[in-house]
Design an enzyme around this catalytic site. Structure first.
Site, PDB file in Angstrom:
ATOM      1  N   LYS A  98     -41.437  38.355  19.074  1.00  0.00           N
ATOM      2  CA  LYS A  98     -40.052  38.807  18.912  1.00  0.00           C
ATOM      3  C   LYS A  98     -39.810  39.247  17.469  1.00  0.00           C
ATOM      4  O   LYS A  98     -39.227  40.309  17.217  1.00  0.00           O
ATOM      5  CB  LYS A  98     -39.076  37.688  19.322  1.00  0.00           C
ATOM      6  N   GLN A 129     -35.270  29.492  21.335  1.00  0.00           N
ATOM      7  CA  GLN A 129     -36.413  29.545  22.242  1.00  0.00           C
ATOM      8  C   GLN A 129     -36.486  28.291  23.111  1.00  0.00           C
ATOM      9  O   GLN A 129     -36.375  27.169  22.620  1.00  0.00           O
ATOM     10  CB  GLN A 129     -37.712  29.718  21.433  1.00  0.00           C
ATOM     11  N   ASP A 145     -29.915  36.809  24.619  1.00  0.00           N
ATOM     12  CA  ASP A 145     -30.762  36.376  25.741  1.00  0.00           C
ATOM     13  C   ASP A 145     -30.013  36.510  27.068  1.00  0.00           C
ATOM     14  O   ASP A 145     -30.627  36.470  28.144  1.00  0.00           O
ATOM     15  CB  ASP A 145     -31.125  34.888  25.574  1.00  0.00           C
TER      16      ASP A 145
HETATM   17  N1  GUN Z   1     -38.510  30.743  27.099  1.00  0.00           N
HETATM   18  C1  GUN Z   1     -39.150  31.501  28.023  1.00  0.00           C
HETATM   19  N2  GUN Z   1     -38.561  32.708  28.111  1.00  0.00           N
HETATM   20  C2  GUN Z   1     -37.551  32.718  27.235  1.00  0.00           C
HETATM   21  C3  GUN Z   1     -36.573  33.690  26.867  1.00  0.00           C
HETATM   22  O1  GUN Z   1     -36.517  34.820  27.380  1.00  0.00           O
HETATM   23  N3  GUN Z   1     -35.695  33.311  25.915  1.00  0.00           N
HETATM   24  C4  GUN Z   1     -35.701  32.082  25.352  1.00  0.00           C
HETATM   25  N4  GUN Z   1     -34.770  31.788  24.443  1.00  0.00           N
HETATM   26  N5  GUN Z   1     -36.589  31.161  25.672  1.00  0.00           N
HETATM   27  C5  GUN Z   1     -37.504  31.480  26.603  1.00  0.00           C
END
Ligand code: GUN
Length: 294
Positions: A52, A96, A119
């Site tokens: 990211k 996350q 998100d």
């Molecule tokens: N854990 C697995 N996929 C994601 C996601 O798309 N966003 C976040 N914040 N955590 C995750």
């Protein structure tokens, strides 16, 4: 059979965004800024967050990584969230998941300002999505929609079967594909662990979206000839022949399913990179105040 190359498509979209960011910078506008919060040392989460941050750099965004060890308390994390909510330079941020067991994920998600929830996990954004109002779409379903759209795959009127009913993939994907929009207008069946005779449903699918977290669960006998198969799974499977001791496998038995498909996503290089790109797209929208006006 045609591969849906998520890696190449995400690269194309990121190049388009990079050009837009360059233009914004030339015009003296605000540079989009994404922050990511990573608590603990989950190895998969480390990879996702690294990707990211790297993607932000690629498109010319500013990025901030807030890293804390697994002993971080819920209170401390809620304070981090509050600080990010109040930081005017940050357009959007993600926490996350998964979080360490002693932290309540729901409480943390609810603490995020919906205007910065790139998100799309906050119930306000989820509710707006369900009602077709402007919102941040959850990253994975948004990535899937982008793939269907950019590969000109007809969705309207198709039988779409979604395996898995998670809040972040299966349930929103089923809502988005059935809504009156483009892409959308599919007839959607949402299958889960209590579904009876699963193959009966999957064999009926023109578009099959699999998000179960079970390696190579979907086999050739479960798929209709000519189906479009979107594999959301990213599973680590032990493999002594690999230097790192594992290989990545999707939820679909790719080698035997692929020959039956009109389109299929590979793992890795399918849905995964698109998820990161969706987050970047949401952050740009936030920076341009396209979803919430203030
Ligand atoms: N854990 C697995 N996929 C994601 C996601 O798309 N966003 C976040 N914040 N955590 C995750």
């Amino acid at each position: 059979m045609q591969l849906i190359d998520g890696k190449a498509l995400s690269q194309t979209i990121k190049e388009e965004i990079a050009q837009e960011v360059e233009q914004i910078k030339k015009n003296g506008g605000k540079v989009p800024h994404l922050a990511a919060v990573l608590i603990g040392e989950d190895p998969a989460s480390e990879v996702y967050v690294r990707n990211k941050v790297k993607s932000c750099e690629m498109v010319g965004f500013n990025s901030t990584l807030v890293r804390r060890d697994s002993s971080t308390t819920e209170e401390e994390l809620l304070q981090i969230v509050e600080d990010l909510n109040n930081n005017d330079d940050i357009d959007g941020f993600i926490v996350q998941l998964p979080l360490p067991k002693h932290i309540n994920e729901e409480k943390v998600t609810l603490a995020i300002d919906p205007r910065k929830d790139v998100d799309g996990f906050h119930p306000v954004n989820f509710g707006r999505m369900a009602q077709g109002l402007p919102c941040y779409l959850p990253a994975t379903p948004f990535g899937i929609l982008q793939m269907l759209e950019r590969y000109n795959i007809e969705v309207s009127g198709k039988e779409c079967v979604v395996l898995g009913r998670s809040n972040i993939v299966g349930t929103p994907a089923s809502i988005l594909l059935s809504r009156k929009a483009q892409p959308g207008n599919a007839t959607v069946t949402l299958c889960h662990s209590r579904t009876k005779d699963l193959p009966k449903h999957t064999r009926n699918a023109d578009i099959l979206i699999v998000s179960l977290g079970i390696p190579e669960f979907v086999t050739a006998d479960m798929v209709k000839e000519g189906a479009v198969v979107i594999d959301v799974g990213i599973n680590r499977v032990e493999d002594a022949s690999r230097k790192r001791g594992y290989r990545l496998a999707g939820d679909v038995k790719f080698d035997e399913v692929a020959p039956k498909c009109s389109y299929i996503t590979p793992v890795p290089g399918g849905v995964g990179p698109m998820t990161v790109t969706s987050l970047i797209m949401n952050t740009l929208k936030s920076s341009k105040k396209e979803v919430y006006s203030s």
